[in-house]
Design an enzyme around this catalytic site. Structure first.
Site, mmCIF file in Angstrom:
data_model
loop_
_atom_site.group_PDB
_atom_site.id
_atom_site.type_symbol
_atom_site.label_atom_id
_atom_site.label_comp_id
_atom_site.label_asym_id
_atom_site.label_seq_id
_atom_site.Cartn_x
_atom_site.Cartn_y
_atom_site.Cartn_z
ATOM 1 N N ASP A 33 0.868 -1.181 0.000
ATOM 2 C CA ASP A 33 0.000 0.000 0.000
ATOM 3 C C ASP A 33 0.905 1.231 0.000
ATOM 4 O OD1 ASP A 33 -3.244 0.393 1.138
ATOM 5 O OD2 ASP A 33 -1.929 2.135 0.933
ATOM 6 N N LEU A 35 -0.171 4.113 1.038
ATOM 7 C CA LEU A 35 -0.744 4.948 2.103
ATOM 8 C C LEU A 35 -1.276 6.285 1.572
ATOM 9 C CD1 LEU A 35 1.804 4.239 5.018
ATOM 10 C CD2 LEU A 35 -0.339 3.074 4.516
ATOM 11 N N ASP A 53 4.139 1.234 -4.224
ATOM 12 C CA ASP A 53 3.137 1.719 -5.171
ATOM 13 C C ASP A 53 2.940 0.687 -6.281
ATOM 14 O OD1 ASP A 53 1.819 3.282 -7.236
ATOM 15 O OD2 ASP A 53 2.413 5.022 -6.047
ATOM 16 N N SER A 118 -16.090 -2.735 -9.925
ATOM 17 C CA SER A 118 -17.060 -1.798 -9.346
ATOM 18 C C SER A 118 -18.362 -1.786 -10.126
ATOM 19 C CB SER A 118 -16.438 -0.405 -9.373
ATOM 20 O OG SER A 118 -17.405 0.584 -9.196
ATOM 21 N N TYR A 142 -13.781 7.060 -13.551
ATOM 22 C CA TYR A 142 -13.423 5.998 -12.596
ATOM 23 C C TYR A 142 -13.996 4.651 -13.040
ATOM 24 C CZ TYR A 142 -14.140 3.268 -8.280
ATOM 25 O OH TYR A 142 -14.204 2.266 -7.344
ATOM 26 N N LYS A 146 -11.906 1.210 -13.761
ATOM 27 C CA LYS A 146 -12.166 -0.025 -13.014
ATOM 28 C C LYS A 146 -12.573 -1.148 -13.964
ATOM 29 C CE LYS A 146 -11.680 -0.572 -9.334
ATOM 30 N NZ LYS A 146 -10.417 -0.765 -8.566
ATOM 31 N N PHE A 207 -25.862 15.684 -3.141
ATOM 32 C CA PHE A 207 -25.698 16.126 -4.528
ATOM 33 C C PHE A 207 -26.837 15.530 -5.352
ATOM 34 C CE2 PHE A 207 -21.609 16.527 -2.519
ATOM 35 C CZ PHE A 207 -21.212 17.790 -2.931
ATOM 36 N N ARG A 214 -28.994 3.555 -4.029
ATOM 37 C CA ARG A 214 -27.799 2.721 -4.047
ATOM 38 C C ARG A 214 -28.069 1.416 -3.318
ATOM 39 N NH1 ARG A 214 -26.841 5.619 -7.338
ATOM 40 N NH2 ARG A 214 -25.186 7.136 -7.632
ATOM 41 N N ARG A 276 -23.446 15.651 -9.466
ATOM 42 C CA ARG A 276 -22.053 15.656 -9.926
ATOM 43 C C ARG A 276 -21.872 14.720 -11.118
ATOM 44 N NH1 ARG A 276 -18.894 15.084 -4.244
ATOM 45 N NH2 ARG A 276 -20.179 13.234 -4.132
#
Ligand SMILES: NC(=O)c1ccc[n+]([C@@H]2O[C@H](COP(=O)([O-])OP(=O)(O)OC[C@H]3O[C@@H](n4cnc5c(N)ncnc54)[C@H](O)[C@@H]3O)[C@@H](O)[C@H]2O)c1
Length: 318
Positions: A33, A35, A53, A118, A142, A146, A207, A214, A276
């Protein structure tokens, strides 16, 4: 000897909870990770930790001083908003990072790879609940990265030129919630953002009109699916939705959280802002496939799971 699982992103919300559960079930765990959003205090002391990384193959190589049997690739930029602010950073981490993990898996002849995909892979859907066979038309940058990572993983799983088989599974996780989801990071899950706001007495920002919905799935159920799939050949080469199968609107969520804090909209300010980019209107998982092939079903009831996060938030926020 117990199997060793490399958990990328094991200092983050999902990765650290899964790492804990793996260790609890007797697996050895290595974590990589950087971080960037994860926290050192989330890292299980029994895990081998490499600060590194996934964009850097040399960092990944450091994870293989001990033989790795399974990789859970969970590290990633997990924010839709950040993916619009900095699409290149999102691309490098989520796609290049995944390619680097695949390359390392092949180099070290790892036979099992599970990937954190996702629900944003679906984008705007024609109907709900969504099945895995529905078209993937991501609308958030995103979601594009994914989904792209998912395709690299799944395409590697059917390669016949490797000299061995890398068995792959991707989990299209819906809205995962639970302890350790950041209570302060506005880019992370809406459950913990609202709980953090309520715990600190801050305004809650919605938003859109709040009627978007969900599917919230508890981290303990997510961990069960990931770990249960390790030795299950019926999971190999498959993509699964991981959700509860139940839909809750954002307005309902706010009301449930405020009530659990003993308050309501009359006393706690809730304000609305323009929708958004990349926001999906309604999402709900069809979890028939996971139930059938993984013999998995979500066990945690939403009110109980939510109360657990609230208790944790109260401890954390004082
Ligand atoms: N939270 C959800 O509801 C959800 C839903 C679907 C998919 N996902 C995916 O699950 C994964 C974990 O999400 P999360 O909610 O736990 O977020 P998180 O931000 O808590 O965890 C991500 C972890 O990855 C680490 N990381 C980020 N970039 C890295 C890099 N380049 N190299 C090494 N480590 C890196 C972070 O430091 C962090 O610890 C992400 O890949 C996300 O896309 C999350």
């Amino acid at each position: 000897m117990a199997k060793r699982v490399l958990v990328t992103g094991g200092a983050g919300f999902i990765g650290s909870n899964i790492a804990d559960e793996l260790i609890h079930r007797g697996y050895n765990v290595t974590i990589i990770d950087n971080l960037s959003t994860g926290e050192k205090c989330n890292i299980n002391p029994k895990a081998v930790f490499i600060k590194g990384d996934v964009k850097n193959p040399k960092d990944i190589e450091k994870c293989f001083t001990k033989k790795i049997d399974v990789i859970f690739h969970i590290a990633g930029c997990a924010s839709t908003i950040k993916s619009f602010d900095d699409p290149a950073a999102d691309l490098y981490t989520n796609v290049l990072g995944t390619i680097n993990i695949i390359n390392a898996a092949i180099k070290h002849k790892v036979t099992r790879l599970e990937y954190a995909s996702s629900m944003t892979s679906y984008g705007v859907v024609d109907k709900i609940p969504v099945k895995e066979i529905f078209p993937a038309r991501p609308i958030a940058y995103y979601g594009i990265t994914k989904y792209s990572g998912e395709r690299y993983v799944m395409a590697t799983g059917i390669r016949t030129d490797l000299g061995y088989r890398l068995n792959t599974t991707a989990f299209r996780m819906f809205n995962v919630y639970g302890r350790r989801q950041s209570l302060t990071n506005p880019y992370q899950g809406v459950v913990s953002i609202f709980i953090g706001n309520a715990a600190r007495g801050e305004d809650i920002k919605i938003f859109g009109d709040g009627e978007q919905s969900r599917d919230y799935v508890h981290i303990s159920d997510v961990a069960n699916a990931w770990i249960g799939a390790i030795n299950n050949p019926r999971a190999y080469g498959e993509v699964f939705n991981l959700g509860s199968g139940i839909r809750v609107s954002v307005n309902e969520l706010v009301d449930i959280i405020l009530k659990a804090f003993g308050t309501s909209r009359k006393k706690h300010r809730v304000s609305y802002f323009p929708v958004r980019p990349g926001d999906q209107r309604h999402m709900q998982a069809d979890i028939t496939k996971a139930k059938k092939l993984l013999k998995w079903k979500p066990e945690m009831k939403f009110d109980k799971g939510l109360q657990d996060v609230i208790n944790w938030a109260k401890e954390t926020c004082g």
